[in-house]
Write a protein that holds these residues in place. Structure first.
Motif, PDB file in Angstrom:
ATOM      1  N   GLN A  20      37.399  29.748  10.563  1.00  0.00           N
ATOM      2  CA  GLN A  20      38.868  29.027  10.506  1.00  0.00           C
ATOM      3  C   GLN A  20      39.669  29.883  11.372  1.00  0.00           C
ATOM      4  O   GLN A  20      40.126  31.018  10.943  1.00  0.00           O
ATOM      5  N   VAL A  21      40.193  29.183  12.334  1.00  0.00           N
ATOM      6  CA  VAL A  21      41.028  30.071  13.400  1.00  0.00           C
ATOM      7  C   VAL A  21      42.682  29.848  12.840  1.00  0.00           C
ATOM      8  O   VAL A  21      42.948  28.669  12.404  1.00  0.00           O
ATOM      9  N   SER A  22      43.428  30.882  12.707  1.00  0.00           N
ATOM     10  CA  SER A  22      44.921  30.741  12.193  1.00  0.00           C
ATOM     11  C   SER A  22      45.641  29.732  13.200  1.00  0.00           C
ATOM     12  O   SER A  22      45.584  29.818  14.391  1.00  0.00           O
ATOM     13  N   PRO A  23      46.469  29.029  12.527  1.00  0.00           N
ATOM     14  CA  PRO A  23      47.286  28.171  13.230  1.00  0.00           C
ATOM     15  C   PRO A  23      48.370  28.894  14.304  1.00  0.00           C
ATOM     16  O   PRO A  23      48.550  28.460  15.380  1.00  0.00           O
ATOM     17  N   LEU A  24      48.704  30.243  13.819  1.00  0.00           N
ATOM     18  CA  LEU A  24      49.358  30.934  14.697  1.00  0.00           C
ATOM     19  C   LEU A  24      48.559  31.396  15.876  1.00  0.00           C
ATOM     20  O   LEU A  24      49.020  31.292  16.970  1.00  0.00           O
ATOM     21  N   ILE A  25      47.407  31.697  15.851  1.00  0.00           N
ATOM     22  CA  ILE A  25      46.742  32.002  17.136  1.00  0.00           C
ATOM     23  C   ILE A  25      46.467  31.063  17.810  1.00  0.00           C
ATOM     24  O   ILE A  25      46.448  31.166  19.151  1.00  0.00           O
ATOM     25  N   LYS A  26      46.132  29.834  17.360  1.00  0.00           N
ATOM     26  CA  LYS A  26      46.086  28.572  18.024  1.00  0.00           C
ATOM     27  C   LYS A  26      47.116  28.349  18.841  1.00  0.00           C
ATOM     28  O   LYS A  26      47.145  27.952  20.026  1.00  0.00           O
ATOM     29  N   PHE A  27      48.194  28.548  18.104  1.00  0.00           N
ATOM     30  CA  PHE A  27      49.599  28.128  18.791  1.00  0.00           C
ATOM     31  C   PHE A  27      49.862  29.129  19.951  1.00  0.00           C
ATOM     32  O   PHE A  27      50.331  28.735  21.067  1.00  0.00           O
ATOM     33  N   THR A  28      49.607  30.505  19.746  1.00  0.00           N
ATOM     34  CA  THR A  28      49.735  31.546  20.736  1.00  0.00           C
ATOM     35  C   THR A  28      48.903  31.172  22.117  1.00  0.00           C
ATOM     36  O   THR A  28      49.298  31.544  23.219  1.00  0.00           O
ATOM     37  N   ARG A  29      47.537  30.998  21.846  1.00  0.00           N
ATOM     38  CA  ARG A  29      46.474  30.690  22.819  1.00  0.00           C
ATOM     39  C   ARG A  29      47.211  29.521  23.709  1.00  0.00           C
ATOM     40  O   ARG A  29      47.114  29.620  24.938  1.00  0.00           O
ATOM     41  N   TYR A  30      47.560  28.341  23.103  1.00  0.00           N
ATOM     42  CA  TYR A  30      47.835  27.237  23.998  1.00  0.00           C
ATOM     43  C   TYR A  30      49.216  27.355  24.543  1.00  0.00           C
ATOM     44  O   TYR A  30      49.549  26.712  25.445  1.00  0.00           O
ATOM     45  N   SER A  31      50.060  28.183  23.833  1.00  0.00           N
ATOM     46  CA  SER A  31      51.416  28.645  24.478  1.00  0.00           C
ATOM     47  C   SER A  31      51.231  29.429  25.873  1.00  0.00           C
ATOM     48  O   SER A  31      51.671  29.123  26.780  1.00  0.00           O
TER      49      SER A  31
END
Length: 85
Positions: A20-31
């Protein structure tokens, strides 16, 4: 060996479930992806007219160079004709 499972599918059956990937990491990657795409578009728009101008200048120089080569060839042919006569 008949009946044995190929190595690729054997490895696939022993794979661990995804993490499970952290939403913060997902947000940072897509940002970062979005910022990179915007930067690339701006950079492309900045460099495109410069490259067009360089191509235009190169085409003009090529025309001039070809014209000079044509004139030099005509002069050389004319001097060869005068030497042989």
């Amino acid at each position: 060996m008949p009946g044995s499972v190929p190595a690729a599918s054997a490895a696939a059956t022993r794979m661990i479930p995804p993490v499970q990937v952290s939403p913060l990491i997902k947000f940072t990657r897509y940002s970062a992806l979005l910022v990179g795409m915007i930067y690339g578009k701006k950079r492309y728009d900045y460099l495109k007219p410069i490259a067009e101008e360089e191509r235009r200048i190169e085409a003009e120089e090529k025309k001039k160079r070809e014209e000079l080569e044509r004139i030099a060839k005509e002069i050389a042919e004319a001097s060869e004709d005068s030497i042989l006569k």
